[in-house]
Design a protein around this motif. Structure first.
Motif, PDB file in Angstrom:
ATOM      1  N   ALA A  90      72.528  36.926   8.609  1.00 55.67           N
ATOM      2  CA  ALA A  90      72.693  35.818   7.957  1.00 55.67           C
ATOM      3  C   ALA A  90      74.009  35.557   8.330  1.00 55.67           C
ATOM      4  O   ALA A  90      74.347  34.609   8.732  1.00 55.67           O
ATOM      5  CB  ALA A  90      71.973  35.295   6.715  1.00 55.67           C
ATOM      6  N   ALA A  91      74.803  36.205   7.617  1.00 53.48           N
ATOM      7  CA  ALA A  91      76.304  36.247   7.673  1.00 53.48           C
ATOM      8  C   ALA A  91      76.877  36.245   9.031  1.00 53.48           C
ATOM      9  O   ALA A  91      77.672  35.519   9.761  1.00 53.48           O
ATOM     10  CB  ALA A  91      76.974  37.139   6.719  1.00 53.48           C
ATOM     11  N   LEU A  93      75.273  35.726  11.761  1.00 52.92           N
ATOM     12  CA  LEU A  93      74.705  34.373  12.571  1.00 52.92           C
ATOM     13  C   LEU A  93      75.480  33.357  12.326  1.00 52.92           C
ATOM     14  O   LEU A  93      75.607  32.472  13.204  1.00 52.92           O
ATOM     15  CB  LEU A  93      73.088  34.289  12.358  1.00 52.92           C
ATOM     16  CG  LEU A  93      72.468  33.040  13.208  1.00 52.92           C
ATOM     17  CD1 LEU A  93      72.819  33.310  14.734  1.00 52.92           C
ATOM     18  CD2 LEU A  93      70.914  33.211  12.767  1.00 52.92           C
ATOM     19  N   SER A  94      75.730  33.133  10.766  1.00 53.41           N
ATOM     20  CA  SER A  94      76.497  32.029  10.489  1.00 53.41           C
ATOM     21  C   SER A  94      77.971  32.142  11.073  1.00 53.41           C
ATOM     22  O   SER A  94      78.555  30.644  11.634  1.00 53.41           O
ATOM     23  CB  SER A  94      76.681  31.995   9.014  1.00 53.41           C
ATOM     24  OG  SER A  94      77.414  30.717   8.685  1.00 53.41           O
ATOM     25  N   ARG A  95      78.622  33.156  11.245  1.00 54.72           N
ATOM     26  CA  ARG A  95      80.000  33.247  11.938  1.00 54.72           C
ATOM     27  C   ARG A  95      79.763  32.766  13.347  1.00 54.72           C
ATOM     28  O   ARG A  95      80.606  32.290  14.187  1.00 54.72           O
ATOM     29  CB  ARG A  95      80.429  34.605  11.818  1.00 54.72           C
ATOM     30  CG  ARG A  95      81.133  35.018  10.484  1.00 54.72           C
ATOM     31  CD  ARG A  95      81.944  36.273  10.688  1.00 54.72           C
ATOM     32  NE  ARG A  95      81.142  37.457  10.774  1.00 54.72           N
ATOM     33  CZ  ARG A  95      80.605  38.160   9.915  1.00 54.72           C
ATOM     34  NH1 ARG A  95      80.486  37.631   8.686  1.00 54.72           N
ATOM     35  NH2 ARG A  95      79.774  39.036  10.128  1.00 54.72           N
ATOM     36  N   LEU A  97      77.718  30.723  14.493  1.00 57.56           N
ATOM     37  CA  LEU A  97      77.589  29.464  14.538  1.00 57.56           C
ATOM     38  C   LEU A  97      78.728  28.655  14.429  1.00 57.56           C
ATOM     39  O   LEU A  97      79.048  27.603  15.050  1.00 57.56           O
ATOM     40  CB  LEU A  97      76.443  28.951  13.683  1.00 57.56           C
ATOM     41  CG  LEU A  97      74.808  29.099  13.976  1.00 57.56           C
ATOM     42  CD1 LEU A  97      74.108  29.172  12.660  1.00 57.56           C
ATOM     43  CD2 LEU A  97      74.391  28.313  15.009  1.00 57.56           C
ATOM     44  N   ASP A  98      79.717  29.097  13.799  1.00 56.35           N
ATOM     45  CA  ASP A  98      80.925  28.525  13.584  1.00 56.35           C
ATOM     46  C   ASP A  98      81.644  28.249  14.942  1.00 56.35           C
ATOM     47  O   ASP A  98      82.681  27.488  15.069  1.00 56.35           O
ATOM     48  CB  ASP A  98      81.826  29.386  12.568  1.00 56.35           C
ATOM     49  CG  ASP A  98      81.198  29.444  11.040  1.00 56.35           C
ATOM     50  OD1 ASP A  98      80.676  28.370  10.864  1.00 56.35           O
ATOM     51  OD2 ASP A  98      81.998  30.359  10.429  1.00 56.35           O
ATOM     52  N   LEU A 119      66.477  34.362   7.659  1.00 61.48           N
ATOM     53  CA  LEU A 119      67.436  33.550   8.575  1.00 61.48           C
ATOM     54  C   LEU A 119      67.374  32.218   8.540  1.00 61.48           C
ATOM     55  O   LEU A 119      67.814  31.357   9.145  1.00 61.48           O
ATOM     56  CB  LEU A 119      67.780  34.184   9.909  1.00 61.48           C
ATOM     57  CG  LEU A 119      67.943  35.452  10.088  1.00 61.48           C
ATOM     58  CD1 LEU A 119      68.060  36.059  11.659  1.00 61.48           C
ATOM     59  CD2 LEU A 119      69.454  35.924   9.569  1.00 61.48           C
ATOM     60  N   ALA A 121      67.849  29.559   6.430  1.00 58.25           N
ATOM     61  CA  ALA A 121      69.046  28.670   6.560  1.00 58.25           C
ATOM     62  C   ALA A 121      69.919  28.583   7.782  1.00 58.25           C
ATOM     63  O   ALA A 121      70.306  27.237   8.290  1.00 58.25           O
ATOM     64  CB  ALA A 121      69.853  28.987   5.373  1.00 58.25           C
ATOM     65  N   GLU A 122      70.132  29.541   8.581  1.00 59.23           N
ATOM     66  CA  GLU A 122      70.860  29.509   9.661  1.00 59.23           C
ATOM     67  C   GLU A 122      70.184  29.061  10.841  1.00 59.23           C
ATOM     68  O   GLU A 122      70.619  28.186  11.548  1.00 59.23           O
ATOM     69  CB  GLU A 122      71.172  30.722  10.003  1.00 59.23           C
ATOM     70  CG  GLU A 122      72.329  31.539   8.978  1.00 59.23           C
ATOM     71  CD  GLU A 122      71.692  31.848   7.646  1.00 59.23           C
ATOM     72  OE1 GLU A 122      72.458  31.804   6.681  1.00 59.23           O
ATOM     73  OE2 GLU A 122      70.568  32.265   7.578  1.00 59.23           O
ATOM     74  N   ARG A 125      70.670  25.384  10.284  1.00 56.03           N
ATOM     75  CA  ARG A 125      71.804  24.881  10.379  1.00 56.03           C
ATOM     76  C   ARG A 125      72.094  24.605  12.098  1.00 56.03           C
ATOM     77  O   ARG A 125      72.413  23.577  12.193  1.00 56.03           O
ATOM     78  CB  ARG A 125      73.093  25.998   9.962  1.00 56.03           C
ATOM     79  CG  ARG A 125      74.232  25.386  10.288  1.00 56.03           C
ATOM     80  CD  ARG A 125      75.244  26.445  10.010  1.00 56.03           C
ATOM     81  NE  ARG A 125      76.571  26.347  10.570  1.00 56.03           N
ATOM     82  CZ  ARG A 125      77.504  26.889  10.867  1.00 56.03           C
ATOM     83  NH1 ARG A 125      77.465  28.374  10.103  1.00 56.03           N
ATOM     84  NH2 ARG A 125      78.563  26.892  11.472  1.00 56.03           N
ATOM     85  N   GLU A 129      72.875  20.903  13.589  1.00 52.94           N
ATOM     86  CA  GLU A 129      73.894  20.857  14.434  1.00 52.94           C
ATOM     87  C   GLU A 129      73.666  20.694  15.712  1.00 52.94           C
ATOM     88  O   GLU A 129      74.523  20.531  16.629  1.00 52.94           O
ATOM     89  CB  GLU A 129      74.867  22.095  14.252  1.00 52.94           C
ATOM     90  CG  GLU A 129      75.577  22.284  13.025  1.00 52.94           C
ATOM     91  CD  GLU A 129      76.255  23.405  12.946  1.00 52.94           C
ATOM     92  OE1 GLU A 129      76.447  24.421  13.802  1.00 52.94           O
ATOM     93  OE2 GLU A 129      76.956  23.824  11.806  1.00 52.94           O
TER      94      GLU A 129
END
Length: 176
Positions: A90-91, A93-95, A97-98, A119, A121-122, A125, A129
Motif C-alpha cells: 500500500a505504501a 502504491l501510494s508513492r 500515485l504521488d 489496497l 484506500a489506494e 485514491r 484522482e
C-alpha cells in the motif's frame, strides 16, 4: 453525444483464466511508448510446501518483488496473505500515485479489499484522482467489487483485445 469511457476497468476472470500475462503485455506496450505506469503485476513462485504457489507482487516501476504470502504450515487452510506485506505494498502504491501516473495497475481486488482492507484506500485514491485504473477481479469477488465500484467501472473479459480497446478509448479521452 459522445460518452466518455470509464477510467476504471475491472478484468473479471474465472478461476481457469489468468489475466496477469495480459496485463503485463499492456504494461510493456505502454512503457515502450514512455507512458508512466504504476502499481503491481502478480507473479507466482513455488511455495514452501509441495503444490504451493505463492503470489508475489512485482512493482512495475522499480522491479522490486514483494512476497505477500506467509507460511502457515503444510496443513493450514487459512488465508496466507501477509497483512504486513500488504501494508508495504500500500505504501509503495501510494508513492506511485504521488507521481501522477498515466495508468494505475492493481493486481487483484481480493479478500482483503472485499473486507475494506488491503489496497482499497489506494484504489479509492486513484479513482478520486481520476487516474485510469486497471484492476483484476476474481469472479468470486465480483459482488464486493460491484458494491465498491458502484457501476462507475467498465468490466472486461480476460482478453487482450478488450483490454487494448478500453485503453485506447481512455487514452483518447484523456488527451482530448
Amino acid at each position: 453525444m459522445n460518452e466518455q469511457p470509464s477510467r476504471i476497468a475491472a478484468i473479471v476472470f474465472a478461476p481457469e483464466e489468468a489475466p496477469d500475462a495480459l496485463v503485463a503485455d499492456l504494461v510493456e506496450r505502454l512503457r515502450a511508448r514512455r507512458l508512466r505506469v504504476t502499481g503491481f503485476l502478480q507473479r507466482f513462485v513455488d511455495g514452501p510446501h509441495e503444490d504451493d504457489r505463492d503470489a508475489v507482487l512485482h512493482d512495475i516501476e522499480t522491479g522490486a518483488m514483494l512476497p505477500i504470502m506467509q507460511d502457515l504450515g503444510a496443513e493450514s487452510e487459512g488465508c496466507r496473505i501477509d497483512t504486513a506485506a500488504m501494508a508495504r505494498a500500500a505504501a509503495m502504491l501510494s508513492r506511485g500515485l504521488d507521481a501522477a501516473p498515466d495508468l494505475v495497475i492493481v493486481n487483484r481486488f481480493g479478500r482483503l479489499e472485499s473486507e475494506g482492507e488491503g489496497l482499497l484506500a489506494e484504489i479509492g485514491r486513484a479513482v478520486a484522482e481520476e487516474r485510469p485504473l486497471l484492476i483484476c477481479v476474481p469472479e468470486r469477488y465480483r459482488d464486493a467489487w460491484n458494491a465498491f465500484a458502484a457501476g462507475l467501472d467498465t468490466q472486461l473479459p480476460a482478453r487482450d483485445e478488450a483490454i487494448a480497446e478500453w485503453w485506447r478509448a481512455v487514452a483518447a479521452s484523456v488527451s482530448a
